[in-house]
Design a protein around this motif. Structure first.
Motif: not given
Length: 376
Positions: A337, A339-341, A343-345, A347-348, A351-352
């Motif tokens: 989670n 890492l998703f934050q 990267v952000g929108n 492309y998260n 990555v997910g």
């Protein structure tokens, strides 16, 4: 002494093909989440190349063919390829055909039962609500009948049965239909195979009036398993150079693809019905992929790059059924989670999807290192 090219060497009888495990892993890679990676790339970038790949990683509604349709029959083909190296080896060691027959039937039944559990979970349901047909069930039944033929029929008779099932299936569907439809009707409601499933397959069908893994359309799937067995028998032969083995697979694969397109004019390529033209189409592609992996890995000896896929392939059934017992999406969010934050929108989500696949692979790698393999 003159040096010889690896491709021209006559190998001793192999006990296991590294390329087979790698190709099986490559096959499973796409359904353990890789298709989602390209789907998310298509959604976020809108690039034609990713949209085209994402489209190929879906199933056509009825007639037609996308590369995603190859995953299931390729797995069944590879189950056949492994037969001469497993069942055939035990025959050579002196085990009786009756002993091996019981093992083959047992494995087929276990796969059918695993498929029922995969579809319906462990909850007790009324029979009318249970879906009995499944991917694992079709693999189990087609594997079982193909292996019985392998045990009791010569190689020439195996070739005969390969053509017998697909030609017979074509004739049945061409000259019959569900009541009220004209002979040869291949619509979902009117075709004879779906009608037979509605009459004799207990429980519910996946689409109400049709099941893509139905009982009747398993008949031509036996030929897919037999093609794998014939390929494995050829790969196991010691009197044939590795180069000739590769060439045979390529030539037969191309011939099958051409025949599939010709047959498609009368009997459309259709995964839902596992039509005879579909058998030849996926058979040709399976042979070409097997030739490619065998040449690169077993002939040229380039194995390191394929280790990623081997880890998947050697525990393929485990990762397939794991989703019924492990919430991989929840686990991925828990571990990545942050890492998703970061990267952000937008492309998260890509990555997910990558992390989702990698978490599954790490689980399989752990099982590989511990030498824990799910065998059926």
């Amino acid at each position: 002494m003159a040096a010889t090219s690896p491709a021209d060497d006559f190998q001793q009888t192999p006990t296991r093909l590294y390329s087979l495990d790698a190709l099986r892993g490559f096959d499973m890679f796409w359904i353990m989440g890789a298709e989602e990676i390209f789907s998310k790339l298509a959604e976020t970038t809108h690039l034609p190349i990713f949209e085209g790949i994402a489209n190929q990683l879906t199933h056509p509604a009825w007639n037609g063919f996308h590369l995603y349709d190859l995953i299931f029959p390729l797995f069944l083909f590879m189950a056949g390829v492994s037969t001469p190296f497993s069942v055939g080896r035990d025959l050579e060691k002196g085990k009786s055909r009756n002993q091996l027959l019981l093992r083959v039937i047992k494995r087929g039944i276990i796969l059918v039962l695993l498929g029922i559990v995969y579809n319906n979970g462990l909850n007790i349901k009324p029979i009318a609500e249970i879906r009995f047909a499944s991917v694992l069930g079709r693999i189990g039944l087609a594997y079982m009948f193909a292996n019985i033929i392998f045990l009791y029929a010569s190689e020439r008779m195996q070739i005969f049965f390969f053509w017998f099932f697909i030609i017979g299936y074509w004739l049945l569907l061409k000259f019959t239909a569900a009541p009220g439809f004209h002979p040869g009707d291949l619509t979902m409601e009117g075709n004879f195979a779906s009608y037979m499933d509605r009459c004799f397959l207990p429980g519910r069908l996946y689409l109400g009036i049709h099941d893509p893994e139905g009982l009747f359309s398993t008949i031509p799937a036996i030929s897919t398993g037999l093609l794998g067995i014939l390929t494995g028998t050829m790969l196991k032969k010691t009197g044939l150079s590795q180069t000739k083995k590769v060439l045979r697979m390529v030539v037969i694969g191309v011939i099958f693809l051409v025949l599939a397109q010709i047959w498609n004019l009368d009997f459309p390529i259709n995964k839902n019905l596992w039509t005879s033209s579909f058998v030849l189409n996926v058979g040709g592609l399976s042979l070409l992929l097997m030739a490619l992996f065998y040449y690169i890995i077993d002939v040229l000896g380039h194995q390191k790059w394929a280790f990623f896929f081997k880890v998947i392939g050697i525990n393929s059934i485990l990762i397939y059924i794991s989703g019924k017992f492990i919430n991989w999406e929840y686990a991925t969010g828990g571990f990545f989670n942050w890492l998703f934050q970061l990267v952000g929108n937008p492309y998260n989500v890509v990555v997910g999807a990558v992390c989702y696949v990698m978490l599954k692979w790490l689980f399989l790698y752990f099982m590989y290192k511990k030498k824990v393999f799910l065998r059926v």
